[in-house]
Design a protein around this motif. Sequence first.
Motif, mmCIF file in Angstrom:
data_model
loop_
_atom_site.group_PDB
_atom_site.id
_atom_site.type_symbol
_atom_site.label_atom_id
_atom_site.label_comp_id
_atom_site.label_asym_id
_atom_site.label_seq_id
_atom_site.Cartn_x
_atom_site.Cartn_y
_atom_site.Cartn_z
ATOM 1 N N MET A 170 0.808 -1.211 0.000
ATOM 2 C CA MET A 170 0.000 0.000 0.000
ATOM 3 C C MET A 170 0.848 1.272 0.000
ATOM 4 N N GLU A 171 2.094 1.205 0.500
ATOM 5 C CA GLU A 171 2.958 2.382 0.592
ATOM 6 C C GLU A 171 3.987 2.438 -0.531
ATOM 7 N N TRP A 230 8.970 -10.805 14.910
ATOM 8 C CA TRP A 230 10.374 -10.359 14.902
ATOM 9 C C TRP A 230 11.238 -11.369 14.131
ATOM 10 N N LEU A 240 18.327 -0.207 16.778
ATOM 11 C CA LEU A 240 17.513 -1.348 16.343
ATOM 12 C C LEU A 240 16.827 -1.963 17.567
#
Lengths: 377, 377
Positions: free
Chosen positions: B58-59, B90, B111
């Motif tokens: 979608m992006e 993850w 991170l």
Amino acid sequence: MAMDPLDAAMKACGADAFVHYAAGEDADMRYLTRFVMHDAFVFYKKRRLPGTIIVPQMEAERAGRESCAAVITRTQAGLPGIVKKEKDPWKATAQMIAGQTGKTLLVSPTLPAALLRALEEECRVVVDNGTTEKMRAIKTPDEIRLIRTVQKKTEKAMGLGISLIGNATTKKGILYHDGAPLTAEIVRSAMHKQLMDEGCRAVETIISCGEDSAFPHIIGSGPLVPHEPIVIDMFPKDEATGYYADMTRTVSKGKPDPQIAEMYEAVKEAQKIGIKTIRAGVSGADTHNAVVDYFKSRGFESDTRGFIHNLGHGVGLQVHEMPTVGPSGGPLEAGFVVTVEPGLYYPGLGGIRLEDMGAVTAKKFDDFTKFEETLVL
Amino acid sequence: MAMDPLDAAMKACGADAFVHYAAGEDADMRYLTRFVMHDAFVFYKKRRLPGTIIVPQMEAERAGRESCAAVITRTQAGLPGIVKKEKDPWKATAQMIAGQTGKTLLVSPTLPAALLRALEEECRVVVDNGTTEKMRAIKTPDEIRLIRTVQKKTEKAMGLGISLIGNATTKKGILYHDGAPLTAEIVRSAMHKQLMDEGCRAVETIISCGEDSAFPHIIGSGPLVPHEPIVIDMFPKDEATGYYADMTRTVSKGKPDPQIAEMYEAVKEAQKIGIKTIRAGVSGADTHNAVVDYFKSRGFESDTRGFIHNLGHGVGLQVHEMPTVGPSGGPLEAGFVVTVEPGLYYPGLGGIRLEDMGAVTAKKFDDFTKFEETLVL
């Protein structure tokens, strides 16, 4: 009373304390501390004890007033002595944390990697599996009150935006207000300023018109036009509390294409079906699928066109948080605050979305959103 | 041309790629990608190659238009196949990253810990020592242009705030405007709305009056009063570019206590001395100490009262970033953008702060801030 979930998670892995490190904008940190500080700081909680934050001297007085955690300064936590020997700031912070906590630590999954590595030199470290995020999903009555408050302010701003569109005149195929074209930017700015007066910050409010409305992530720009769907999706945050609201309405100045009107009726009915399905114990997946089935019965697909996103999501200190109300969603629990936002999107034609927000209870969906749903202004 | 600092850092530890994972609001992520997305996403850069981001379908279209990095979708990166076998998000993300990058990874110090642990199951992982943060400290001419732009908008808002105070009338010991008490909240809101019209977001602008001004972190509230210092410290962010400005002025409606006037003159002179000291090669510590020495010569201490904070800090995609212009500050480099903000604070009396922002060059401090410094309105 049930065991504190963080205590339970510590007990399960034999940890002496739980540790988080983030700036106060971080949702977990705000939840655990109710304290917002621009720079990152340390939170720790030993088993069966309340949490503590370690802040600079300059913030200690404010932290004492505002935070629900106990407060000690970096100096009290021994940092000045540590930095005399340890120049690496991550290692110094890790030594300071280890000095206050214990031999085995449970740390937040979003703890910075560099701090994890530095803590591993001092202690045994277990990375937690999102306990705080899960705690955040279930809202207390106080939290529900705070979320209702920001939702009310949001409805007021929605009313302002829709009245600007409703009171506009039409000239040469575009909407006018006060003698100038009425643009997405003008409507957005008027709503944002009103929210600012109410202590809320809204960003990237979607005001997408016509063909743009078929793409849920186009925020919209330029003159608004009559006889086309205008999707208004806003998600302001109350600065004082950190809680978000989230709502969407779709309007049209003057009658739109009959296909748009039909989509609107289908989305409105789909929202009712979604809302009726929700109660504690029903899964997010079942709720989503009830809406998919209804759309299918009306001839609307749920693929790359039609209903192309999840039915809803949790809202709280983040605008998107647990739970998922979509194909992968597990059982809903009492105290979850979620959106119910069916939509239909057809490139070349336009999009419709209607979004309410409310709480899951044992018996029903307690809808916080009272704002009417009317397509044609 | 010098080696890209990330390539140099990778080479030093034998890494195949550098990896970051954060939402687009994260300053390092915005710097590396020039892309802002609400949810967190993956950036990776292999040696001698441009960076790549992995985003949801979608992006992808918007990312292709807006990001300076190459764009692939999660589907293209193999995520759908991975999540069929790996339910932990993850671990699934780590497997997706490992599939695109290599056997040895250099990762961002920020991170998330859970992703570091998951990556360690797939690869050898080295935690970077802030290379991106160091890159961000040295601004390109383009970045300096963007920061100058937001500084100009900030000066305009400062002008509005000061004119509200300057044009106020006095009644029963407080300032009035339009028939109502002129409060810190009214001045703040007027400045924030003007900044909003300019595409900038300001939060927690300090407008602290009288005794409150002696505490640099009190943001100020309630009616403003005449004959007292009013510290106005604002740090808006340009939403379109992500860059911050930062500036402070202190004013008084009507003559203040002579001690306040004397403090003002000392701070103004201290700022000149700080500015004159700055050029590439001089340390932040020496610059800070030049101001401490000057204050001492005038009889003002630098301890728990008097000059109680650092002289300045870097500004860019964060309002506080490298370098430090204070006792621990190393050599200043050409391209650093820093504040010069001496202040004097005496509880029971009040505080004064004057803050300019500009760029360090080979020969001088290129001050972006043109706004006049006048105490009495």
